[in-house]
Structures are given as structure tokens and as C-alpha cells.
Design a protein around this motif. Structure first.
Motif, PDB file in Angstrom:
ATOM      1  N   THR A  68      -9.318   5.118  -9.007  1.00 46.01           N
ATOM      2  CA  THR A  68     -10.052   5.182 -10.274  1.00 46.01           C
ATOM      3  C   THR A  68      -9.730   6.416 -11.108  1.00 46.01           C
ATOM      4  O   THR A  68      -9.973   6.414 -12.311  1.00 46.01           O
ATOM      5  CB  THR A  68     -11.579   5.113 -10.044  1.00 46.01           C
ATOM      6  OG1 THR A  68     -12.002   6.259  -9.307  1.00 46.01           O
ATOM      7  CG2 THR A  68     -11.966   3.845  -9.293  1.00 46.01           C
ATOM      8  N   LEU A  78      -4.337  -2.819 -15.035  1.00 46.51           N
ATOM      9  CA  LEU A  78      -5.573  -3.605 -15.117  1.00 46.51           C
ATOM     10  C   LEU A  78      -5.780  -4.172 -16.519  1.00 46.51           C
ATOM     11  O   LEU A  78      -6.249  -5.312 -16.678  1.00 46.51           O
ATOM     12  CB  LEU A  78      -6.769  -2.767 -14.663  1.00 46.51           C
ATOM     13  CG  LEU A  78      -6.754  -2.380 -13.175  1.00 46.51           C
ATOM     14  CD1 LEU A  78      -7.926  -1.463 -12.841  1.00 46.51           C
ATOM     15  CD2 LEU A  78      -6.755  -3.610 -12.280  1.00 46.51           C
ATOM     16  N   LEU A 116     -14.712  -0.247 -12.780  1.00 54.23           N
ATOM     17  CA  LEU A 116     -14.279  -1.619 -13.027  1.00 54.23           C
ATOM     18  C   LEU A 116     -15.170  -2.364 -14.004  1.00 54.23           C
ATOM     19  O   LEU A 116     -14.839  -3.475 -14.419  1.00 54.23           O
ATOM     20  CB  LEU A 116     -14.186  -2.383 -11.694  1.00 54.23           C
ATOM     21  CG  LEU A 116     -13.164  -1.805 -10.701  1.00 54.23           C
ATOM     22  CD1 LEU A 116     -13.230  -2.559  -9.376  1.00 54.23           C
ATOM     23  CD2 LEU A 116     -11.758  -1.844 -11.283  1.00 54.23           C
ATOM     24  N   PHE A 121     -10.924  -4.340 -18.591  1.00 53.95           N
ATOM     25  CA  PHE A 121     -10.385  -4.760 -17.300  1.00 53.95           C
ATOM     26  C   PHE A 121     -10.706  -6.234 -17.065  1.00 53.95           C
ATOM     27  O   PHE A 121     -11.573  -6.805 -17.746  1.00 53.95           O
ATOM     28  CB  PHE A 121     -10.937  -3.897 -16.172  1.00 53.95           C
ATOM     29  CG  PHE A 121     -10.449  -2.461 -16.190  1.00 53.95           C
ATOM     30  CD1 PHE A 121      -9.352  -2.080 -16.956  1.00 53.95           C
ATOM     31  CD2 PHE A 121     -11.075  -1.490 -15.441  1.00 53.95           C
ATOM     32  CE1 PHE A 121      -8.890  -0.758 -16.973  1.00 53.95           C
ATOM     33  CE2 PHE A 121     -10.639  -0.178 -15.445  1.00 53.95           C
ATOM     34  CZ  PHE A 121      -9.543   0.190 -16.213  1.00 53.95           C
ATOM     35  N   GLY A 127     -13.594  -4.902  -6.665  1.00 56.15           N
ATOM     36  CA  GLY A 127     -13.103  -3.606  -6.217  1.00 56.15           C
ATOM     37  C   GLY A 127     -13.400  -3.418  -4.747  1.00 56.15           C
ATOM     38  O   GLY A 127     -14.493  -3.759  -4.286  1.00 56.15           O
TER      39      GLY A 127
END
Length: 194
Positions: A68, A78, A116, A121, A127
Motif C-alpha cells: 500500500t 490497480l 483499496l 481501484f 486485499g
């Protein structure tokens, strides 16, 4: 001399038959084994629930490893996957994206959930994180390289940049290289779904 020609032809034919039989017996004509990418893993999702490779079954899945705090490759990939997902139209319902963190020290389930949750995304992205040992085992199963780079709180994680398309049975289909356009990702996924 003319009598020798049929004998030579017969000898050549018999030799070819013999060589073909030997080749068949040794497996020369067999299809190559599928690529050894993927396999069992034990992780937790962004909601803290246990997750394993069974989550890959039932849908086409793009599996991508990153972290991340990644400044470039991860968000770019992403975002490209999100754009490809939109281009798939109704086929997007048959595709899921799984992001596996290579930075379990910082990427807790809560951190993954926040990261996320970005509108840029893929919708419904899953995740996954876990202990360092669990993450290393998952990375090994997918042949992913990663290594911590730097010290202190601002370290980076060097890692492979490819994504992996897995079929609805959880088997490897193809590599989606880093940097391909969303249109190319959508084309490859559509092609695989046929």
C-alpha cells in the motif's frame, strides 16, 4: 538398381515408424505441463477474515502482489485494472481482482481496507495480508520476487510487477505484464474467457 529403390523406401518407412514409436514412448508428442504458478496460501482479507486459494474458484481472477505504500507500480496497475474492468462491460461480473500485500508489517487488514477503498481501484477488490511467513509462502507459490529496501518507516519493497490471470478453477492462465494498457488487459481477459 531399380530393385534397390523399393527396398530403400521400405527401410526408410520402417525407420520412420520406429523413430516415431520411440518419440511417442518418450513423451515427445505430449503437451507441455502447465506453468507452475499459483498454489495454496493462508492469509487474511481486508476484513480480518481468513482467506485461502479457494477464493479464486468460481471467477476469473487477476492476482497482483504489491504494497500500500508503493509510490508508482501498485497504484498504476490497480488503476489500469479498474479501467479494464469497466471496459469489460457485463463480463466484469465474471472477474475479480486480488491484491496480496508484500508488506505485512505495515499492511494490516485495516490499512488494506482503507487503501483499496479508493474509487480509482477495481470494484470489489479483495486485499490479502498475513504473517511474514504466510506472505512469503504465497509469493513463492506465484514465483514473485520481493525484498525490503531501506530502513526506518519509509522503506520500500522491491517486487515483481506482473499480474497473474487465473481461471475459474484457480489455475494459471497467463501473465499480464506491467505497463500494458487497460484496453490490452480487457482484450486479454475477454480472450481468456472465451
Amino acid at each position: 538398381m531399380p530393385r534397390r529403390i523399393p527396398i530403400l523406401i521400405a527401410a526408410c518407412v520402417l525407420s520412420l515408424i520406429f523413430l516415431g514409436a520411440v518419440a511417442w514412448k518418450t513423451g515427445v508428442f505430449e503437451a507441455p505441463a502447465p506453468a507452475a504458478v499459483g498454489g495454496p496460501f493462508q492469509l487474511v482479507d481486508q476484513n480480518g477474515k481468513p482467506a485461502d486459494e479457494s477464493l479464486l474458484k468460481g471467477k476469473w481472477t487477476v492476482v497482483f502482489f504489491g504494497f500500500t505504500y508503493c509510490p508508482d507500480v501498485c497504484p498504476t496497475t490497480l488503476q489500469a485494472l479498474a479501467a479494464a474492468q469497466q471496459q469489460l462491460g457485463p463480463k466484469a461480473d465474471k472477474l475479480q481482482v486480488v491484491f496480496i500485500s508484500l508488506d505485512p508489517a505495515r499492511d494490516t487488514p485495516a490499512q488494506l481496507k482503507t487503501y483499496l477503498g479508493s474509487d480509482t481501484f477495481p470494484k470489489g477488490i479483495i486485499g490479502l495480508t498475513g504473517t511474514p511467513e504466510q506472505v512469503a509462502a504465497a509469493a513463492k507459490a506465484y514465483r514473485v520476487y520481493f525484498k525490503k529496501n531501506g530502513e526506518g518507516a519509509d522503506y520500500l519493497v522491491d517486487h515483481s510487477t506482473a499480474a497473474y490471470l487465473m481461471d475459474p478453477k484457480g489455475r494459471f492462465d497467463r501473465v499480464i505484464p506491467f505497463g500494458v494498457s487497460p484496453e490490452e488487459i480487457a482484450r486479454q481477459v475477454s480472450e481468456a474467457m472465451r
